[in-house]
Design a protein around this motif. Structure first.
Motif, mmCIF file in Angstrom:
data_model
loop_
_atom_site.group_PDB
_atom_site.id
_atom_site.type_symbol
_atom_site.label_atom_id
_atom_site.label_comp_id
_atom_site.label_asym_id
_atom_site.label_seq_id
_atom_site.Cartn_x
_atom_site.Cartn_y
_atom_site.Cartn_z
ATOM 1 N N SER A 23 0.818 -1.209 0.000
ATOM 2 C CA SER A 23 0.000 0.000 0.000
ATOM 3 C C SER A 23 0.850 1.257 0.000
ATOM 4 O O SER A 23 0.355 2.348 -0.272
ATOM 5 C CB SER A 23 -0.917 0.008 1.234
ATOM 6 O OG SER A 23 -0.151 0.034 2.423
ATOM 7 N N TRP A 24 2.138 1.122 0.326
ATOM 8 C CA TRP A 24 3.007 2.292 0.345
ATOM 9 C C TRP A 24 3.294 2.746 -1.081
ATOM 10 O O TRP A 24 3.750 1.965 -1.925
ATOM 11 C CB TRP A 24 4.322 1.979 1.029
ATOM 12 C CG TRP A 24 4.205 1.844 2.517
ATOM 13 C CD1 TRP A 24 3.076 1.972 3.267
ATOM 14 C CD2 TRP A 24 5.272 1.555 3.417
ATOM 15 N NE1 TRP A 24 3.376 1.783 4.590
ATOM 16 C CE2 TRP A 24 4.706 1.527 4.713
ATOM 17 C CE3 TRP A 24 6.628 1.325 3.249
ATOM 18 C CZ2 TRP A 24 5.476 1.274 5.845
ATOM 19 C CZ3 TRP A 24 7.387 1.071 4.370
ATOM 20 C CH2 TRP A 24 6.821 1.054 5.657
ATOM 21 N N GLY A 32 2.387 12.168 6.797
ATOM 22 C CA GLY A 32 1.017 12.578 7.023
ATOM 23 C C GLY A 32 0.061 11.404 7.070
ATOM 24 O O GLY A 32 -1.089 11.555 7.506
ATOM 25 N N LYS A 33 0.517 10.243 6.647
ATOM 26 C CA LYS A 33 -0.318 9.040 6.686
ATOM 27 C C LYS A 33 0.335 7.967 7.545
ATOM 28 O O LYS A 33 -0.254 7.497 8.521
ATOM 29 C CB LYS A 33 -0.567 8.513 5.274
ATOM 30 C CG LYS A 33 -1.455 7.259 5.252
ATOM 31 C CD LYS A 33 -1.713 6.789 3.827
ATOM 32 C CE LYS A 33 -2.616 5.555 3.831
ATOM 33 N NZ LYS A 33 -2.867 5.076 2.448
ATOM 34 N N HIS A 34 1.537 7.572 7.171
ATOM 35 C CA HIS A 34 2.237 6.515 7.905
ATOM 36 C C HIS A 34 3.129 7.062 9.014
ATOM 37 O O HIS A 34 3.547 6.318 9.902
ATOM 38 C CB HIS A 34 3.083 5.671 6.945
ATOM 39 C CG HIS A 34 2.286 5.057 5.848
ATOM 40 N ND1 HIS A 34 2.426 5.426 4.528
ATOM 41 C CD2 HIS A 34 1.306 4.122 5.878
ATOM 42 C CE1 HIS A 34 1.592 4.724 3.792
ATOM 43 N NE2 HIS A 34 0.901 3.937 4.576
ATOM 44 N N LYS A 36 4.233 11.211 10.958
ATOM 45 C CA LYS A 36 4.101 12.667 10.920
ATOM 46 C C LYS A 36 5.400 13.317 11.361
ATOM 47 O O LYS A 36 6.186 12.740 12.114
ATOM 48 C CB LYS A 36 2.936 13.142 11.790
ATOM 49 C CG LYS A 36 3.127 12.936 13.276
ATOM 50 C CD LYS A 36 1.924 13.487 14.041
ATOM 51 C CE LYS A 36 2.102 13.334 15.545
ATOM 52 N NZ LYS A 36 0.921 13.854 16.299
ATOM 53 N N THR A 188 5.603 7.822 14.579
ATOM 54 C CA THR A 188 4.804 6.810 13.909
ATOM 55 C C THR A 188 4.231 5.889 14.960
ATOM 56 O O THR A 188 4.541 6.005 16.152
ATOM 57 C CB THR A 188 5.618 6.036 12.852
ATOM 58 O OG1 THR A 188 4.712 5.222 12.077
ATOM 59 C CG2 THR A 188 6.676 5.146 13.491
ATOM 60 N N MET A 192 -0.884 4.182 12.745
ATOM 61 C CA MET A 192 -0.570 5.049 11.616
ATOM 62 C C MET A 192 0.019 4.254 10.456
ATOM 63 O O MET A 192 -0.342 4.459 9.291
ATOM 64 C CB MET A 192 0.420 6.135 12.039
ATOM 65 C CG MET A 192 -0.127 7.161 13.007
ATOM 66 S SD MET A 192 1.151 8.326 13.551
ATOM 67 C CE MET A 192 1.500 9.178 12.006
#
Length: 211
Positions: A23-24, A32-34, A36, A188, A192
């Motif tokens: 998915s990466w 911002g997703k996995h 910050k 992380t 996340m």
């Protein structure tokens, strides 16, 4: 994942982790997703790399994550330092925080970490009071009287206060555990990153970013 608001080396390993995380985008974690980036970078004790884990002995998600994290510790870059910092989630976690720093003062926090974690998970109420801790830790070979002496000491209280300040500087007043801080700049967590294995893979990636 426990929320305070709700009551509160190496390249090969990185490549293998990336392959397991389709998915990466383009094989890399997404900011911002996995993970910050902190608005204000925090000082670190090791310029060659530092990873902090914020956790709570009573947190089921932390307990599930612990074997994955411990496996990562066996392969982390040798120059990168690692330390755990117990978080305050609610009243009982204050006692568990003091438990951690008492064991640390006795030089036992790492050698007994897995056993103590399991003991708290099995009996949070009993291990939330000094007498219960003494009874449980005696079974692990800890001197009960010496434990009580350190548990009630000013030095342990000071370490607890410092830990509270540390986690607020990284995560503010509303946070989740387990969370991982990397090089004073990034945060992380399994939630996340998308899982326990993914979280340590994100840590591997973040350690490659410029400090």
């Amino acid at each position: 994942m426990i929320s305070k608001r709700l009551f509160l080396q190496q390249a090969g390993g990185m490549a293998a982790a990336a392959l397991s995380l389709p998915s990466w985008a383009q094989g890399a974690p997404v900011e911002g997703k996995h993970y910050k980036r902190l608005q204000v970078a925090q000082p670190i004790s090791n310029e060659k790399g530092e990873v902090l884990e914020f956790f709570w002995y009573g947190c089921p998600a932390c307990f599930r994550f612990d074997p994955t994290l411990n496996q990562w510790l066996t392969r982390k870059p040798a120059q990168v330092s690692f330390r755990r910092s117990p978080a305050i989630i609610h009243g009982a976690s204050k006692a568990h925080q003091r438990l951690f720093f008492t064991l640390q003062a006795l030089g036992l926090s790492e050698s007994l970490h897995v056993q103590v974690f399991a003991a708290v998970q099995a009996d949070q109420e009993g291990m939330g009071e000094l007498k219960g801790m003494q009874a449980g830790l005696s079974k692990l070979g800890v001197d009960a009287a010496k434990f009580a002496q350190f548990y009630q000491s000013f030095s342990v209280q000071t370490r607890c206060s410092q830990a509270d300040t540390l986690i607020r500087s990284y995560l503010g007043d509303a946070y989740t555990v387990p969370s991982l801080a990397v090089n004073g700049r990034y945060i992380t967590s399994p939630s996340m990153a998308g899982g326990d294995a993914q979280a340590v893979a994100v840590v591997d990636y973040l350690l490659t970013l410029p400090r």
